[in-house]
Write a protein that holds these residues in place. Structure first.
Motif, PDB file in Angstrom:
ATOM      1  N   CYS A 152      -9.417  49.127  30.325  1.00 39.05           N
ATOM      2  CA  CYS A 152     -10.377  48.416  29.499  1.00 39.05           C
ATOM      3  C   CYS A 152     -11.803  48.743  29.902  1.00 39.05           C
ATOM      4  O   CYS A 152     -12.123  48.758  31.094  1.00 39.05           O
ATOM      5  CB  CYS A 152     -10.145  46.920  29.653  1.00 39.05           C
ATOM      6  SG  CYS A 152     -10.084  46.119  28.085  1.00 39.05           S
TER       7      CYS A 152
ATOM      8  N   ARG B 289     -19.354  45.970  33.743  1.00 39.97           N
ATOM      9  CA  ARG B 289     -18.642  45.082  34.668  1.00 39.97           C
ATOM     10  C   ARG B 289     -18.280  45.764  35.988  1.00 39.97           C
ATOM     11  O   ARG B 289     -17.145  45.684  36.459  1.00 39.97           O
ATOM     12  CB  ARG B 289     -17.373  44.528  34.018  1.00 39.97           C
ATOM     13  CG  ARG B 289     -17.691  43.799  32.738  1.00 39.97           C
ATOM     14  CD  ARG B 289     -16.602  42.888  32.302  1.00 39.97           C
ATOM     15  NE  ARG B 289     -16.959  42.329  30.997  1.00 39.97           N
ATOM     16  CZ  ARG B 289     -16.155  41.593  30.249  1.00 39.97           C
ATOM     17  NH1 ARG B 289     -14.958  41.318  30.685  1.00 39.97           N
ATOM     18  NH2 ARG B 289     -16.546  41.126  29.098  1.00 39.97           N
ATOM     19  N   LEU B 290     -19.259  46.386  36.592  1.00 41.86           N
ATOM     20  CA  LEU B 290     -19.029  46.967  37.915  1.00 41.86           C
ATOM     21  C   LEU B 290     -19.392  45.924  38.969  1.00 41.86           C
ATOM     22  O   LEU B 290     -20.146  44.998  38.702  1.00 41.86           O
ATOM     23  CB  LEU B 290     -19.898  48.213  38.092  1.00 41.86           C
ATOM     24  CG  LEU B 290     -19.648  49.328  37.081  1.00 41.86           C
ATOM     25  CD1 LEU B 290     -20.609  50.477  37.316  1.00 41.86           C
ATOM     26  CD2 LEU B 290     -18.213  49.817  37.163  1.00 41.86           C
TER      27      LEU B 290
ATOM     28  N   LEU C 214      -8.291  42.179  34.649  1.00 37.70           N
ATOM     29  CA  LEU C 214      -8.317  43.310  33.717  1.00 37.70           C
ATOM     30  C   LEU C 214      -7.342  44.408  34.105  1.00 37.70           C
ATOM     31  O   LEU C 214      -6.655  44.959  33.257  1.00 37.70           O
ATOM     32  CB  LEU C 214      -9.714  43.935  33.703  1.00 37.70           C
ATOM     33  CG  LEU C 214     -10.700  43.363  32.725  1.00 37.70           C
ATOM     34  CD1 LEU C 214     -11.967  44.188  32.756  1.00 37.70           C
ATOM     35  CD2 LEU C 214     -10.102  43.382  31.330  1.00 37.70           C
ATOM     36  N   VAL C 215      -7.331  44.737  35.392  1.00 38.41           N
ATOM     37  CA  VAL C 215      -6.483  45.858  35.778  1.00 38.41           C
ATOM     38  C   VAL C 215      -5.047  45.412  36.024  1.00 38.41           C
ATOM     39  O   VAL C 215      -4.217  46.216  36.394  1.00 38.41           O
ATOM     40  CB  VAL C 215      -7.031  46.600  37.017  1.00 38.41           C
ATOM     41  CG1 VAL C 215      -8.394  47.155  36.736  1.00 38.41           C
ATOM     42  CG2 VAL C 215      -7.053  45.701  38.225  1.00 38.41           C
TER      43      VAL C 215
ATOM     44  N   ARG D  94     -12.608  53.607  36.461  1.00 39.62           N
ATOM     45  CA  ARG D  94     -11.841  52.480  36.977  1.00 39.62           C
ATOM     46  C   ARG D  94     -10.722  52.091  36.012  1.00 39.62           C
ATOM     47  O   ARG D  94      -9.614  51.751  36.419  1.00 39.62           O
ATOM     48  CB  ARG D  94     -12.762  51.279  37.209  1.00 39.62           C
ATOM     49  CG  ARG D  94     -12.038  50.111  37.829  1.00 39.62           C
ATOM     50  CD  ARG D  94     -12.947  48.933  38.029  1.00 39.62           C
ATOM     51  NE  ARG D  94     -13.489  48.489  36.751  1.00 39.62           N
ATOM     52  CZ  ARG D  94     -14.549  47.702  36.635  1.00 39.62           C
ATOM     53  NH1 ARG D  94     -15.195  47.312  37.702  1.00 39.62           N
ATOM     54  NH2 ARG D  94     -14.988  47.332  35.459  1.00 39.62           N
TER      55      ARG D  94
ATOM     56  N   PHE E 229     -16.012  47.973  28.803  1.00 40.22           N
ATOM     57  CA  PHE E 229     -16.841  47.047  28.037  1.00 40.22           C
ATOM     58  C   PHE E 229     -18.274  47.556  27.928  1.00 40.22           C
ATOM     59  O   PHE E 229     -18.705  48.437  28.674  1.00 40.22           O
ATOM     60  CB  PHE E 229     -16.859  45.671  28.690  1.00 40.22           C
ATOM     61  CG  PHE E 229     -15.501  45.067  28.794  1.00 40.22           C
ATOM     62  CD1 PHE E 229     -14.988  44.339  27.745  1.00 40.22           C
ATOM     63  CD2 PHE E 229     -14.726  45.248  29.927  1.00 40.22           C
ATOM     64  CE1 PHE E 229     -13.724  43.790  27.820  1.00 40.22           C
ATOM     65  CE2 PHE E 229     -13.466  44.704  30.011  1.00 40.22           C
ATOM     66  CZ  PHE E 229     -12.964  43.974  28.960  1.00 40.22           C
TER      67      PHE E 229
ATOM     68  N   ILE F  96     -12.214  41.416  37.106  1.00 38.00           N
ATOM     69  CA  ILE F  96     -11.736  42.804  37.163  1.00 38.00           C
ATOM     70  C   ILE F  96     -10.283  42.842  37.598  1.00 38.00           C
ATOM     71  O   ILE F  96      -9.474  43.603  37.061  1.00 38.00           O
ATOM     72  CB  ILE F  96     -12.633  43.613  38.102  1.00 38.00           C
ATOM     73  CG1 ILE F  96     -13.981  43.817  37.425  1.00 38.00           C
ATOM     74  CG2 ILE F  96     -12.008  44.963  38.423  1.00 38.00           C
ATOM     75  CD1 ILE F  96     -15.075  44.193  38.345  1.00 38.00           C
TER      76      ILE F  96
ATOM     77  N   ARG G 121     -16.702  37.733  38.949  1.00 41.62           N
ATOM     78  CA  ARG G 121     -16.746  39.155  38.619  1.00 41.62           C
ATOM     79  C   ARG G 121     -15.515  39.880  39.164  1.00 41.62           C
ATOM     80  O   ARG G 121     -14.834  40.592  38.439  1.00 41.62           O
ATOM     81  CB  ARG G 121     -17.987  39.772  39.257  1.00 41.62           C
ATOM     82  CG  ARG G 121     -18.980  40.304  38.265  1.00 41.62           C
ATOM     83  CD  ARG G 121     -19.927  41.206  38.993  1.00 41.62           C
ATOM     84  NE  ARG G 121     -21.061  40.461  39.512  1.00 41.62           N
ATOM     85  CZ  ARG G 121     -22.281  40.535  38.976  1.00 41.62           C
ATOM     86  NH1 ARG G 121     -22.492  41.293  37.934  1.00 41.62           N
ATOM     87  NH2 ARG G 121     -23.271  39.864  39.494  1.00 41.62           N
TER      88      ARG G 121
END
Lengths: 301, 296
Positions: free
Chosen positions: B84, B90-91, A214-215, B151, B86, A211, A207
């Motif tokens: 992005c 997705r936290l 993604l960033v 975010r 979703f 992320i 997870r």
């Protein structure tokens, strides 16, 4: 900030995967301890070789009455022969370092002195003969001496102590190589364990890494904590192993063996200090390589 | 900003392409919906923009980069320019709202001062002021999605991709999310939203790109599109407002239209100059740096 963040990530990862980290520590520790023992064995053989090869002698046994050596033909060595042999040995300098003469009586006394508490001490004088004891500059040059002296009249036999020692050294060498071979199996286990650990942690943190990806975190930021976690735990293992090795040498060899067996040389803690940096650097390289390769496969960026 | 040139994407071991010869351009500052049924290629399109996938044929240009020729090590720099969002938010469940948003800045190496300044600003922008200390499971779905948007937007990326952001939300909440994306769009951010939520699409009157089994079937300018169904929710002002002619050129980041026309329907503070232009010192530095590395 980023550095602090990465440190925090490493700490978190270690805390959350403590059992995995501990297993990496233990496996590295045992494999590196075994490797260290093997290396110490090698160094012990080297040390003993250095010590003994300076001291080994070639014994030129002379004939006595009724000896079984065919070269003697049952005759004792005459004084003329003695002089010829001595001259021949002197001529072999500098291969030959020193030549001593040891008479039959001296040899017998020395034998009785050495083995006074042993049943061998009852051996009769007739087992002994006059001899020349020859120290060589290079213990490997036995054949040179043997070939020129062996056939001479009055020479019963030429014996090389090195041959006896070599059997012993071969044995010690084999044992230490076996330890190294065992340790390499353990290293293999450590590598596979590290790889499994990384897969496990990468999965449990997918997870977070997702992320990060993604960033737009760099590969370095994503992978560095994983690599550092394994490097830290394996280095801890290696340091512990070197500590154990130090204790073994300090109290087992220096403190005990060399006190008990005084007439030979032993390795000291200096040998541990010499080996330890290589082992630790090796572990760093191995664990970071392993984790990097595993991450390339299991942590797509 | 985003350019697809005859893009075909075929996944391994499949015969039918997920995207089939798609060409389109989404200029800077535009808001575009990508609609279509499941399996029509919406998500593939998003993933191509992110370079999560590579094209089989054709060319994708994003923010001046040819993605096919973009080396692996420069992909992170590309993703820094793209936010992005979703369907599944997705936290990170063990981090608070604040920490979740701050995480995006932390992994990019922002200073603590910048995090302390930007994160509350962004949370206020998405309407979550005062919820900093909550954990994700203490929030409603809509609120969680707002955290995800915060975010994605906290780095002020020029592009925001939203892949079915309202898929898990009820219609009212969905509309709130889309309006939030609209507000972000009006700061000059290019927003691309994949959805099959026709109600919201109808209500928003934006450009609509329709995909059907990987083929681009229609590409309609803002306002032209209607699914033919009667929207259950209608925003009076929005629905009756004339089509905005200035839509695609909002690239300067300023709202040059009549400010009263944008009376915020969700009662949140309008996005001010700060949010408009994330040009705090660190921001400028980062953005420039990213551009420079990509040019080399």
């Amino acid at each position: 900030m980023r550095f602090q963040f990465l440190l925090g990530e490493i700490g978190n990862g270690l805390r959350r995967n403590l059992s995995m980290a501990v297993s990496v520590v233990i496996v590295t520790m045992i494999s590196m301890y075994l490797l260290g023992l093997g290396l110490m064995g090698q160094r012990q053989v080297d040390t003993m070789k250095d010590y003994w090869y300076d001291r080994v002698q070639v014994t030129v046994m002379l004939c006595a009455e009724k000896t079984r050596f065919t070269n003697c033909a049952g005759e004792a060595t005459t004084d003329a022969q003695r002089t010829a042999i001595k001259a021949e040995l002197e001529a072999l300098k500098p291969t030959v370092k020193e030549v001593y003469y040891e008479s039959r009586d001296e040899a017998y006394d020395r034998f009785k002195q050495t083995y006074k508490n042993s049943p061998l001490a009852r051996a009769g004088e007739s087992y002994f003969a006059d001899s020349y004891r020859v120290n060589l500059n290079d213990a490997g040059k036995f054949d040179v001496v043997a070939s020129s002296i062996k056939g001479m009249p009055g020479v019963a036999d030429v014996q090389d102590q090195k041959k006896l020692l070599e059997k012993f050294f071969t044995f010690m060498n084999t044992v230490s190589w076996a330890a190294i071979a065992l340790s390499s199996l353990m290293v293999l286990a450590a590598v596979m364990l590290i790889s499994t650990t990384i897969r496990q942690t990468a999965f449990s943190r997918r997870r977070e890494t997702g992320i990060m990806r993604l960033v737009g975190a760099s590969n370095f930021t994503i992978r560095f904590p994983f690599v550092m976690e394994t490097v830290l735990s394996s280095v801890l293992g290696a340091v512990l192993a070197m500590g154990m090795l130090w204790a073994t040498v300090r109290y087992g060899v220096v403190g005990f063996l060399s006190q008990t067996l005084t007439d030979t040389a032993f390795i000291g803690v200096a040998d541990v200090y010499y080996v330890a940096p290589f082992v630790i650097v090796g572990v760093i390289v191995l664990s970071s390589l392993t984790s990097w390769v595993t991450l390339r496969r299991y942590l797509r960026v | 900003m985003i350019l697809f040139e005859n893009v075909t994407k075929t996944y391994p071991r499949t015969t039918r392409p997920a995207l089939d010869d798609v060409s389109l351009e989404i200029p800077r500052g535009e808001f575009a919906f990508v609609v279509g049924t499941s399996g029509s290629g919406k998500s593939t399109m998003m993933q191509l923009v992110m370079k999560e996938q590579d094209v089989t044929r054709g060319r994708v240009l994003v923010a001046g980069r040819d993605l096919d020729r973009l080396p692996e090590r420069k992909v992170p720099a590309l993703r820094r320019e793209i936010g992005c969002v979703f369907q599944d938010f997705r936290l990170l469940p063990n981090k608070t709202v604040f920490q979740n948003v701050a995480y995006a800045l932390q992994v990019l190496g922002s200073s603590r001062a910048r995090i302390r300044q930007t994160v509350p600003e962004t949370l206020e922008l998405v309407g979550l002021a005062g919820m900093e200390k909550r954990l994700p499971h203490q929030l409603s779905g809509g609120e969680q999605q707002r955290v995800a948007i915060a975010r994605a937007f906290v780095n002020r990326p020029p592009i925001l991709l939203a892949d079915e952001p309202t898929g898990n939300l009820d219609p009212d909440t969905s509309l709130g999310i889309v309006q939030l994306l609209d507000r972000i769009n009006r700061t000059g951010t290019t927003v691309v939203m994949a959805t099959h939520d026709t109600v919201t699409v109808d209500a928003m009157r934006k450009r609509v790109i329709r995909l059907d089994r990987g083929v681009l079937v229609s590409d309609m300018e803002a306002g032209d599109y209607t699914t033919g169904s009667i929207p259950r929710i209608r925003l009076e002002e929005e629905a009756e407002a004339p089509r905005r002619a200035d839509e695609p050129e909002a690239s300067d980041g300023y709202d040059d239209g009549d400010p009263t026309a944008y009376d915020e329907p969700d009662g949140l503070p309008p996005i001010g100059r700060d949010a408009d232009e994330p040009r705090s010192r660190g921001g400028i530095f980062r953005r420039h740096k990213a551009v420079q590395t990509s040019d080399r």
